[in-house]
Design a protein around this motif. Sequence first.
Motif, short mmCIF file in Angstrom:
data_model
loop_
_atom_site.label_atom_id
_atom_site.label_comp_id
_atom_site.label_asym_id
_atom_site.label_seq_id
_atom_site.Cartn_x
_atom_site.Cartn_y
_atom_site.Cartn_z
N GLN A 7 17.66 68.75 26.78
CA GLN A 7 16.70 68.57 25.68
C GLN A 7 17.43 68.28 24.37
N PHE A 8 18.50 69.04 24.19
CA PHE A 8 19.27 68.86 22.96
C PHE A 8 19.80 67.43 22.87
N MET A 9 20.29 66.97 24.01
CA MET A 9 20.91 65.65 23.99
C MET A 9 19.89 64.55 23.74
N ALA A 11 17.15 64.86 21.99
CA ALA A 11 16.83 64.93 20.57
C ALA A 11 17.96 64.34 19.74
N SER A 12 19.20 64.64 20.15
CA SER A 12 20.36 64.18 19.41
C SER A 12 20.48 62.66 19.47
N ALA A 13 20.22 62.10 20.66
CA ALA A 13 20.30 60.65 20.81
C ALA A 13 19.24 59.97 19.95
N ALA A 14 18.07 60.58 19.92
CA ALA A 14 17.00 60.02 19.10
C ALA A 14 17.40 60.03 17.63
N THR A 15 18.01 61.13 17.23
CA THR A 15 18.47 61.24 15.85
C THR A 15 19.44 60.12 15.51
N SER A 16 20.40 59.89 16.43
CA SER A 16 21.41 58.88 16.17
C SER A 16 20.79 57.50 16.07
N LEU A 18 17.72 56.56 15.34
CA LEU A 18 16.89 56.36 14.14
C LEU A 18 17.77 56.31 12.90
N ALA A 19 18.76 57.16 12.89
CA ALA A 19 19.58 57.24 11.70
C ALA A 19 20.42 55.99 11.49
#
Lengths: 751, 136
Positions: A7-9, A11-16, A18-19
């Motif tokens: 789950q963390f990954m 979310a983290s990939a989505a963050t990257s 979008l950012a």
Amino acid sequence: MSATRRQFMVASAATSALAALGKPTKAFAAAGGGIKWTKGVCRYCGVGCGVYKGVRDGKLVAIKGDKENHNDGYVCLKGFLLPQILYHEDRLTHPLIKKNGKLVKASWDEALDLVAKKFTESVKKNGKDSVAFYGSGQAYTEESYAASKLFRAGFGTNNVEGNPRLCMASAVGGYVTTFGKDEPMGTYDDIDNADVFFIIGSNTAEAHPVLFQRIARRKKADPNVKIIVADPRMTPTGRIADIYLKFKPNTDLFVLNAFANYFVQNDLVDKEFIKNHLAFGKGKAADQNWDAYVAFLAPYTMEKAAEVSGCPIEDLTTAAKLFGCKKNRTMSMWTMGINQRLRGVWGNNLIHNLHLITGKIGIPGSTTFSLTGQPNACGGVRDQGGLCHILPYGRLVKKPEHRAEVEKIWGVPPGTIGDKPGKHTLAMFQALETKDIKCIYIMCTNPGHSLPNVNRYRKAMADPDTFVVVADIYPTRTTELADVVLPAAAWSEKEGVYGCSERRYQLEHAVVLPQGEARPDFDILVDLAARCGYGKLMPWKSPDDAWEELLLLAEGTMYQIGGITRARLRKDHGVIWPCPTEDHPGTKLRYVKGEDPWVPDDYPHRIMFYGKPDNRAVVWFRPWENAAEMPDEEYPFFFTTGRVIEHWHTATMTGRCKELKHAKITSEVEIHPDDAKKLGVRTGDGVRVTSRRDSLVFPALVTDNSQPGLVFVHMHDDNLKRMCNKITIDQFDPGSKEPTFKICAVKLAKA
Amino acid sequence: MKWTTFSAVALTLVGLLALAGWGIAGPAENPPAHPEVEGAVTPDACEVCHQEVTPEVHSEWYDSQHGMLAVKCFVCHGSTGEDFTKDPSIDRCVGCHADQVETMAAPFMKDKSCFTCHPAHALMAHLPVAVEGGDK
């Protein structure tokens, strides 16, 4: 991988993703904008990097490296984050006194009057040696000196110690026995001239990152430079190694003797240098000769070294060839892997031997260089005389003429300083256990975490019949055991001198005010001395005055720091001693004619080992021996401890930086895949590690960086469930009295 | 016993809230917080997760000078707490490259950051310069 990790990954990939659409922001807050920059020194390791400290609105807000200092403008990741160590909400801001088992707020008068009463009463009732001081290689020189003077000349005890006993005492023993004088003869500049680096028992990349960077730069500048790293674990230091000698634990002394034997057998020795500059010794007497040395080395063959160490003979031979090759300039570096051992002094001697018999010493790039762990272990404790057996600037407690010199400068009656050394660190805390020492003042260090077999000494400190005073900036595993806690001003809130690994003395400036009611250790000690009736010993208005007194004490000794005046320290970016006059540039090549002011211009050779009466350094015959506690059937694994780059010492400061507090703070047990398989553990599983002292559970990190039969845990984690020093053994080197943190025996089980 | 267990409830909530927030607001210039890791009893540092979740970024960094010298993720990106930033300000470069950061104040640098010429994570000294007439 666990579901939650997945789950963390996601979310983290989505963050990257979008950012990535965003644009970098530009901010110049730290680069300009009302910031006042003042030069200083990093608070952490013994490299002693020069920094500029940026203050805005009375607050330290930024750090940048000092380009005019040896570190050429670079700092490590801990150094960059230094401002945070001042401002964590945990700061101790008022004195505390233990009442009914709890530490409660007190005034300075109440706290210091209580300390003065307890210490003076104990001296009257139980004798001078019933009190003790335990200091630090992190305190400023003037602070350690004030404590030493108060305890030796005031209370009348030589029970004056410091935590450098835990890390550098074996290096001191090595330099003193081989060369007659403490401290390295080279400097960091040697790195820029070396062709070969021999790094043994040092994870330089993590423990001394800015020096590692300089070594890496040297290799990048000249691809012919070769780097040999010798360590039982593959550490990040290995990333720049040409040869990695992953020897079995405790076999390094064999390998070092085998290198020496290889030099002898392959005509890599410097016969002229041997004839002119060396003596040979066994035990404590320098009464041997070259032939006896050759005979001593005979059993230490490369074939046998390969068998004993587990290293391929080709690697050992190539490493020895590179080290010994006559055209190569070779620099050796080591730290705790050699020092924190039953035979730490011997390990130091054996490294020096390699340089002596090949003549690879006193030439830029050829030197034998001990790396130091703390910012002021060298200047503040080793040089200043902050251990139980020494007095300022190379003087010894046991020598009447040395005591008399110090007593004269101190203006105290002859016989004031006791004629016997006090108790070394472990003996000191053992005396607390037996109540022979009843009162101890602990300053700027955390023995409740950092002593080996720490349960034993935590119990002694917590005993209601002992009186423990701790001066520090944050609550620690030691303040929790104290009867009185004194809130100390932190680095940058006070002024004083630091002396780093390369004999460089530097001034640390106060740039912000102390937090709350915190006071500099120097002020606290001067105040305490007055309350104990010893005010005349410290007529100082500021650390400047104490420094003047230290210059007087150094006069006429081989330390020659007379040119390192306060005015010069304020101006310069560090000065390297010997430095007899203010216009002297400092000495980069100690013992070398034309460089070191102690060597006469008409001396017939290029180097003079003037620390020895006959000007000859000693090649000592030091055999390979077992560790204090070797693995056996019941406890079949070697247990070793060390450091990671994110943290420093017991993490009382780094553990309070927001970027660092979750970064590798948890001690994992590094275990080889072969052993992990036998135990049925995978990374992340709990492993119970049991020694004869205690049993703790650590998360496993399965990695072939380790080797079968060896487990490693870092020493920073202060969680009582994972404090590695509950496991370690409190045996010590019989010469240096330095504990053997690096080796004990454990058994493992899946938790 | 697993040491790397996150609080599933907390993380799910954080994840949902974060994703919902992005859904409404669209991509942010500097994105919301790093996914919650505080409080997790984990021995991991950034690298452990990012070797898997952003392997290219990890290897660009690891193989770079900064990776070699262990200038780790949080030096530029801050912690995983409130100070986390996806796009580091050049303040983060000041520690070791103060002189170079000062040059960024020049007018012609107005729309540029350190990372314009030194690609993030690899952070090579200089971008390879395209040679006229060479391979396109």
